[in-house]
Design an enzyme around this catalytic site. Structure first.
Site, PDB file in Angstrom:
ATOM      1  N   ARG A  63       0.823  -1.212   0.000  1.00  8.57           N
ATOM      2  CA  ARG A  63       0.000   0.000   0.000  1.00  8.57           C
ATOM      3  C   ARG A  63       0.862   1.268   0.000  1.00  8.57           C
ATOM      4  O   ARG A  63       0.550   2.250  -0.671  1.00  8.57           O
ATOM      5  CB  ARG A  63      -0.914  -0.026   1.227  1.00  8.57           C
ATOM      6  CG  ARG A  63      -1.884   1.125   1.326  1.00  8.57           C
ATOM      7  CD  ARG A  63      -2.941   0.851   2.365  1.00  8.57           C
ATOM      8  NE  ARG A  63      -3.767  -0.276   1.986  1.00  8.57           N
ATOM      9  CZ  ARG A  63      -4.818  -0.189   1.163  1.00  8.57           C
ATOM     10  NH1 ARG A  63      -5.169   0.971   0.664  1.00  8.57           N
ATOM     11  NH2 ARG A  63      -5.508  -1.253   0.852  1.00  8.57           N
ATOM     12  N   ARG A  89     -10.539   3.893  -2.592  1.00  4.02           N
ATOM     13  CA  ARG A  89      -9.445   3.163  -1.965  1.00  4.02           C
ATOM     14  C   ARG A  89      -8.823   4.015  -0.866  1.00  4.02           C
ATOM     15  O   ARG A  89      -8.638   5.224  -1.049  1.00  4.02           O
ATOM     16  CB  ARG A  89      -8.399   2.812  -3.023  1.00  4.02           C
ATOM     17  CG  ARG A  89      -7.440   1.755  -2.568  1.00  4.02           C
ATOM     18  CD  ARG A  89      -6.725   1.152  -3.745  1.00  4.02           C
ATOM     19  NE  ARG A  89      -7.598   0.357  -4.584  1.00  4.02           N
ATOM     20  CZ  ARG A  89      -7.982  -0.898  -4.306  1.00  4.02           C
ATOM     21  NH1 ARG A  89      -7.582  -1.485  -3.200  1.00  4.02           N
ATOM     22  NH2 ARG A  89      -8.768  -1.551  -5.139  1.00  4.02           N
ATOM     23  N   ASN A 105     -12.033  15.197   1.125  1.00  3.65           N
ATOM     24  CA  ASN A 105     -12.844  14.044   0.726  1.00  3.65           C
ATOM     25  C   ASN A 105     -14.313  14.435   0.851  1.00  3.65           C
ATOM     26  O   ASN A 105     -14.690  15.119   1.804  1.00  3.65           O
ATOM     27  CB  ASN A 105     -12.546  12.854   1.653  1.00  3.65           C
ATOM     28  CG  ASN A 105     -13.310  11.610   1.256  1.00  3.65           C
ATOM     29  OD1 ASN A 105     -13.551  11.362   0.083  1.00  3.65           O
ATOM     30  ND2 ASN A 105     -13.694  10.818   2.246  1.00  3.65           N
ATOM     31  N   THR A 106     -15.109  14.040  -0.131  1.00  2.00           N
ATOM     32  CA  THR A 106     -16.552  14.220   0.027  1.00  2.00           C
ATOM     33  C   THR A 106     -17.121  12.879   0.467  1.00  2.00           C
ATOM     34  O   THR A 106     -16.699  11.826  -0.008  1.00  2.00           O
ATOM     35  CB  THR A 106     -17.232  14.665  -1.288  1.00  2.00           C
ATOM     36  OG1 THR A 106     -17.199  13.593  -2.211  1.00  2.00           O
ATOM     37  CG2 THR A 106     -16.550  15.872  -1.875  1.00  2.00           C
ATOM     38  N   HIS A 107     -18.089  12.933   1.379  1.00  2.00           N
ATOM     39  CA  HIS A 107     -18.616  11.687   1.954  1.00  2.00           C
ATOM     40  C   HIS A 107     -20.138  11.738   1.999  1.00  2.00           C
ATOM     41  O   HIS A 107     -20.710  12.746   2.449  1.00  2.00           O
ATOM     42  CB  HIS A 107     -18.043  11.484   3.361  1.00  2.00           C
ATOM     43  CG  HIS A 107     -18.445  10.181   3.968  1.00  2.00           C
ATOM     44  ND1 HIS A 107     -17.878   8.983   3.591  1.00  2.00           N
ATOM     45  CD2 HIS A 107     -19.391   9.892   4.887  1.00  2.00           C
ATOM     46  CE1 HIS A 107     -18.462   8.005   4.267  1.00  2.00           C
ATOM     47  NE2 HIS A 107     -19.382   8.520   5.060  1.00  2.00           N
ATOM     48  N   SER A 134     -21.046  15.272   3.762  1.00  2.00           N
ATOM     49  CA  SER A 134     -19.977  16.005   4.455  1.00  2.00           C
ATOM     50  C   SER A 134     -18.796  16.207   3.532  1.00  2.00           C
ATOM     51  O   SER A 134     -18.532  15.381   2.655  1.00  2.00           O
ATOM     52  CB  SER A 134     -19.478  15.212   5.674  1.00  2.00           C
ATOM     53  OG  SER A 134     -20.536  14.819   6.523  1.00  2.00           O
ATOM     54  N   ASP A 143     -12.523   8.445   7.284  1.00  2.00           N
ATOM     55  CA  ASP A 143     -13.529   9.513   7.367  1.00  2.00           C
ATOM     56  C   ASP A 143     -13.575  10.175   8.746  1.00  2.00           C
ATOM     57  O   ASP A 143     -14.650  10.498   9.255  1.00  2.00           O
ATOM     58  CB  ASP A 143     -14.920   8.963   6.978  1.00  2.00           C
ATOM     59  CG  ASP A 143     -14.911   8.376   5.573  1.00  2.00           C
ATOM     60  OD1 ASP A 143     -14.283   8.980   4.694  1.00  2.00           O
ATOM     61  OD2 ASP A 143     -15.522   7.315   5.360  1.00  2.00           O
TER      62      ASP A 143
END
Ligand code: GRF
Length: 193
Positions: A63, A89, A105-107, A134, A143
């Protein structure tokens, strides 16, 4: 402001973002769009002649090494901001450190409710009356980063997971546009941890 967007899927939120940049309602330039798979949403970038790249994560792969290759692809475009927009990912801590705190990040949930990859399904199956959307700063958790903007979205009678997700995405797009506009206009400062 130079922005690199990462996606994994159809990129409808990316498309809305690109359209707003082209219309001049978001004062940003998307300089590249990347993906971890050959995502259909990359076509939205091609529509605007924006460079694209794919950096696949091999199953069982390292990773950190993948995160470092992904970071190198992004760094070529010298972005001021990286946006994970439906990027499915988890990025490694070394990647977060490299671009922090300028990674958003959009969540599709009202964090800290329903973190993770199946936020809409989880909310739907929990039978809640409302969920939300969010926009957060990415940190090492799933998140868990600082919340920059969020709004409630009611679950309607007769909703399916898909109709609910479609309504949430409309809110995600508005929140992301507001946040990026505020960052560009220096009305929101993202602090280094
Ligand atoms: C969005 O709801 C995003 O928050 C989630 O996946 C969806 C991406 O949709 N992680 P699209 O690819 O922009 O249509």
């Amino acid at each position: 402001m130079r922005v690199v967007v990462l996606i994994s899927g159809q990129g409808s939120n990316l498309r809305a973002f690109l359209d707003s940049c082209a219309e001049g309602t978001i004062p940003a330039t998307v300089v590249a769009v990347g993906a971890d798979v050959d995502a259909s949403g990359l076509d939205h970038a091609r529509h605007y002649d924006i460079p694209t790249f794919v950096e696949p994560f091999e199953p069982g792969g390292d990773r950190d090494a993948w995160g470092s290759r992904l970071g190198d692809r992004i760094a070529e475009f010298t972005p001021d901001l990286v946006i994970l927009s439906g990027f499915q990912r988890l990025v490694p801590p070394s990647f977060v450190r490299r671009f922090a705190p300028m990674i958003l990040n959009t969540h599709p949930a009202f964090l800290p409710e329903f973190p993770g990859a199946h936020a809409v399904r989880d909310a739907f199956e929990a039978g809640v009356a409302e969920t939300g959307a969010s926009v957060i700063v990415v940190d090492d958790g799933v998140d868990t980063g600082p919340i920059l903007a969020q709004r409630r979205v009611p679950v309607a009678d007769g909703d399916t997971e898909s109709t609910l997700h479609d309504r949430i995405k409309i809110v995600e797009r508005e929140l992301l546009a507001d946040v990026v506009r505020d960052i560009a206009n220096r009305e929101t400062a993202i602090e280094e941890n």
